[in-house]
Design a protein around this motif. Structure first.
Motif: not given
Length: 794
Positions: A13-18, A349-353, A355-359, A425-426
């Motif tokens: 789920x987090x991968x898809x969100x990122x 989206x930057x904040x979300x990216x 946060x998901x990267x931290x997870x 790329x991501x």
């Protein structure tokens, strides 16, 4: 500890969100960049929704004014008295030099044009085209300079053929004689002919394009096709305008007459306007930023069109006609709202990216089953190759991005391209990033590298060599490499050589520092073991090569010593248990024996011999009881099974009491005691019963082994927060062995064992002193026997 947030469902789920945040972020950034490039975003007023008040409208207005002034310039070239003149003569020398078409009769106008800066429009600075003489009617060269406008335009659009230094002449000058013929007949020199050919080529390269632009602008700025009205007046005469609903006299009167409404009011009534009057140097415009743009880019061209000019550009902001302004308005109303949406999306989206990267950083290598770090097959790719693959992929994505940008995309199409590229790329970035994090968490980032593989393989090969050979080979290799790199950098000035030289020095320094740190870690382990911490283990994680082997050997020695100590301790405890049990078993019958001896003595046997037998039996029983108590005490001390009750003890008083109890024994051997004790109290912290046992053993030792008719010296001194007690005597028997041997259990100074000693007194005294925090020292000087004990003052 298990963590359900590291399960596969959460991770996916987090991968898809990122991926989603990445796509939204880059698409929004592109959208903002595209809108900003189109001037659709007013950074000073993001909430502005008005097309006419927007920067985009000002940008469109500026472009239209620029197109209009260029159009007026071309009208000056292609028209005569306001009409297109296809038969207008064109002097190719002057057109190539200044971009100006004029008749000889227009000399004054042309000089004014050049003087006011119009040469900046179609001006060619070519030294091969002479700034030579004006045509005076007698110069033969002038007969070949002038062509008909229609011929040049047709020739330019059809194309011309050039070979060597000449042009194939499809059309002729107005004189009817070709340049080639003029050179052949001697009317032109070769140099003049070359100059004419060059000027003709430059003219043909431009005049067709300029004529096409003129035709296009003629239709664009027609009053029935545009919302833009313009008028250009020179010397109180209307020169150019598309305001056909008014007569020339009406337009002129707007400026110079007495009508109630002047030209500026006309522009204000339309909505947006630009008004400039050279006569009174007045400039007016209600379009944002137009004044700066006009004087920077337009003023020079307008000055070149005429003198004492009045220039008005007005736009009907109700936009009744379908033209560039209405098309731009439609585009603005469609795209402008996306500016604010894109900016908000960028932040979210930057904040979300992030946060998901931290997870993903925390979850990399973990699952919801255990706390171990789990590696994937991709993590076993050599680190350098893995980085290389990612860099190559990034370069390919960059090339693909530039390639896609080279095509003419509309904004929706480009957003699709950006979204697809960012998604791919991501996704690859996540694979690369999480793999790097897993390697770092598992501590295999360096271990799985190709460099480490080469390093380990080299060490493995070198490890088969002798240490001396290995050191020599390593030294020679580094010395030769250092000299080579120094030569490349200092002599041949190769920057790469200097970089590699600095890198070699750094690597050698790091290796040296690492070896020092490893040796310090090993020395720390050795100190811990020598100080008695046999369970200490030198960490092996950061050790390599010989240092790791040495540390493993030290750890093995520590383990062996620990096993030996444990075994000895176990044996000592078994001995202590045995002694305790045996002593307990002996005490019961021994107590009975002593009781019966006392009973028999109470009967007062008449036989003196029987009385002597009872005395001997009692003496030997007492000795056996003392021996048993000594054995139990010694076993408790050696096994550590002893508890101290520390209290404040007056050491001086204790010595006096002990000495008093041994007076009879000392007098029996005629021992003279020389005592030197402090008059004041000396207080120490000790267990009362056991410090008494220590002193008693020392005095008992003197009573047993001192030579009769000698002196015994007893002294006590205080110094530096401690008390020093010493007792000295002359041994009756020669002393054998060292002072240390005399404090061992069952050791005695007289080998004949003629005295009644157990050999445990000094050992017990020494161990008890040490346990209570004091020091115990035995010294021998010939037959002089001395014991010194030291305690801290309370």
């Amino acid at each position: 500890m298990k963590n359900r947030h590291y399960g596969n469902a959460w991770k996916n789920t987090i991968i898809l969100l990122q991926l989603l945040f990445s796509v939204l972020l880059l698409m929004s950034v592109f959208m903002v960049a595209a809108l900003n490039g189109k001037h659709m975003i007013d950074m000073d007023n993001l909430t502005n929704q008005s097309y006419v008040d927007s920067s985009y409208y000002g940008y469109v207005y500026e472009q239209k004014v620029t197109e209009l002034t260029n159009f007026l310039m071309t009208r000056k070239n292609f028209e005569t008295n306001g009409e297109y003149d296809s038969e207008k003569p064109v002097n190719v020398i002057k057109y190539a030099r200044s971009g100006i078409i004029r008749n000889d009769a227009e000399e004054s106008y042309t000089m004014t044009l050049v003087r006011n800066g119009a040469s900046a429009y179609w001006m060619y600075d070519d030294s091969s085209i002479s700034n030579a003489e004006e045509y005076d009617g007698e110069n033969d060269k002038a007969q070949f300079e002038n062509y008909t406008l229609s011929d040049l335009v047709a020739w330019s659009k059809e194309g011309y053929v050039q070979y060597s230094d000449k042009i194939e002449e499809k059309y002729l000058p107005q004189s009817g004689i070709s340049i080639a013929q003029g050179i052949q007949e001697g009317r032109l020199t070769e140099e003049e002919g070359q100059e004419l050919y060059q000027a003709l080529a430059k003219t043909l390269d431009r005049i067709g394009q300029e004529e096409t632009a003129y035709r296009k602008a003629l239709n664009e700025f027609d009053d029935s096709e545009t919302n833009l009205s313009y008028v250009f007046i020179e010397n109180e005469q209307v020169i150019y305008t598309n305001m056909l609903e008014d007569t020339e006299e009406d337009i002129t009167s707007y400026v110079f007459g007495d009508k109630a409404h002047n030209l500026l009011d006309y522009g204000k009534e339309k909505g947006s306007y630009l008004y400039c009057n050279d006569k009174d140097l007045k400039f007016r415009s209600n379009v944002k930023g137009m004044e700066d743009y006009y004087y920077k880019y337009i003023d020079g061209t307008m000055s070149g069109i005429g003198n004492n000019a009045v220039f008005l550009v007005a736009v009907d902001t109700t936009f009744p006609n379908e033209d560039g302004f209405t098309i731009a308005k439609s585009e603005f109303m469609t795209l402008h709202p996306w500016g604010m949406i894109s900016i908000v999306t960028i932040v979210v989206s930057l904040l979300g990216w992030i946060v998901t990267l931290v997870y993903l950083t925390l979850a990399a290598g973990r699952n919801n089953k255990d706390d171990k770090i789990h590696l994937n097959w991709i993590d076993h790719i050599k680190t350098e190759f893995f980085f290389l693959i990612f860099i190559v992929f990034s370069v390919l994505i960059l090339v693909l991005s530039f390639s896609a940008a080279s095509y003419e995309w509309d904004i929706p199409g480009m957003l699709v391209v950006v979204g697809v590229i960012s998604f791919i790329y991501d996704g690859v970035f996540q694979i690369f990033y999480t793999s790097v994090i897993r390697r770092m968490k598992a501590g295999v980032f360096w271990e799985y590298s190709f460099t480490n593989w080469v390093y380990v393989s080299t060490l493995r090969v070198l490890g088969t060599w002798k240490a001396s050979v290995r050191v020599i080979v390593t030294f020679v290799f580094n010395a030769l490499l250092f000299l080579f790199l120094a030569y490349q950098f200092f002599t041949r000035r190769h920057l790469l050589g200097g970089i590699l030289l600095a890198l070699q020095i750094i690597v050698i320094g790091v290796i040296y520092l690492r070896d020092v740190v490893q040796k310090q870690e090993i020395m720390k382990g050795i100190r811990q073991i020598t100080e008695g911490d046999l369970s200490y283990k030198i960490p092996l994680e950061n050790l390599h090569s010989d240092s790791k082997k040495l540390a493993e050997a030290v750890n093995s020695i520590g383990d062996s010593l620990h096993l030996v100590v444990e075994e000895n301790t176990k044996n000592e405890r078994m001995k202590a248990d045995l002694i305790t049990n045996v002593s307990h078993d002996i005490k019961t019958p021994l107590t009975s024996i002593l009781n019966y001896v006392n009973l028999m003595k109470m009967e007062k046997p008449e036989s003196e011999r029987m009385q002597n037998y009872l005395n001997v039996l009692e003496e030997k029983s007492q000795r056996l009881r003392q021996l048993t108590e000594d054995l139990v005490e010694a076993s408790r001390i050696s096994s550590g099974n002893i508890t101290l009750q520390m209290t404040r003890i007056n050491f001086v008083e204790l010595i006096y009491q002990t000495a008093g109890e041994f007076n009879e024994k000392f007098e029996a051997k005629d021992l003279t005691t020389i005592t030197k004790l402090p008059k004041e109290s000396v207080v120490i912290m000790a267990d009362g019963r056991r410090i008494w046992r220590v002193v008693e053993n020392l005095y008992n030792n003197v009573a047993k082994y001192a030579m009769a008719h000698t002196r015994v010296y007893v002294t006590m001194e205080t110094s530096e927060q401690k008390v020093i007690f010493s007792i000295k005597n002359i041994s009756e028997q020669p002393l054998h062995g060292s002072a240390a041997e005399l404090t061992e259990r069952f050791a005695r100074g007289d080998e004949s064992r003629t005295t009644e000693g157990s050999g445990l007194g000094l050992s017990i005294a020494q161990n008890l002193t040490t346990i209570m925090g004091g020091t115990f020292e035995v010294t021998l000087d010939g037959d002089l026997f001395s014991v010194t004990i030291t305690f801290p003052l309370a």
